[in-house]
Enzyme design. Sequence first.
Site, PDB file in Angstrom:
ATOM      1  CE  LYS A 177      -3.728  -4.431   1.431  1.00  0.00           C
ATOM      2  NZ  LYS A 177      -4.546  -3.317   1.818  1.00  0.00           N
ATOM      3  CG  ASP A 204      -2.012  -1.075   1.134  1.00  0.00           C
ATOM      4  OD1 ASP A 204      -1.965  -1.912   0.210  1.00  0.00           O
ATOM      5  OD2 ASP A 204      -2.875  -1.111   2.031  1.00  0.00           O
ATOM      6  CB  CYS A 212      -2.374  -2.904   5.029  1.00  0.00           C
ATOM      7  SG  CYS A 212      -4.065  -2.255   4.888  1.00  0.00           S
TER       8      CYS A 212
END
Length: 202
Positions: free
Chosen positions: A114, A31, A147
């Site tokens: 995702k 991310d 995450c």
Amino acid sequence: MNETVKVEVPEIKIADAVTLPARDTAVIIVDMQNDFVKEGGKLVVPQARETIEPIRRLVEKARSNSVRVIYTQDTHWDGDPEFKLWGEHVKIGTWGWRIIDELKPAENDIVLIKTRYDGFYGTPLDDILRSYGIRNLVITGTVANICVLHTAASAGLRWYKIVLPMDTVSALTEFDYYLTLRQVSWLYNGIVVRTADSIEFT
Ligand code: ZN
């Protein structure tokens, strides 16, 4: 009622260097998108900026050793239930959704969309890793306890070996940062290594 409790961080084992076999190792970048990293982003983690260079050098080293590089890209659409928790962020197609220019994926890197914190959840990540015979994962990115930790946990549950370089993950608080290191090293039997530069591929 809100309560503030002071706790001490339990001992965390930290390695000074790690050598990994290139053939069955992948580097995962979680991310590193404009909304989380760049000024003007919707959910900026200020510390994330300092991780860009170490991650960039690691990715370069990985590519030159034919180590697979895999990105996760948090992605939401209008009306996503996560917006109730976090506000709107990384909406597909927006500037904030894009992976930062400094870490732009190369042609042969894998980019996985995702929708939740865990990079394995609802994605072909496990299948891809198995197909390529990958057993070791160097996990980097943001947000450490969200995450990154959920992805590391999911990898740990599947018996992948996790390596977490301290200078490549970022969190919103010191607690969140050390919690992540502690969970990875203690609970998931991962290797916490001080710097990404100290990782060698053979
Ligand atoms: Zn999200």
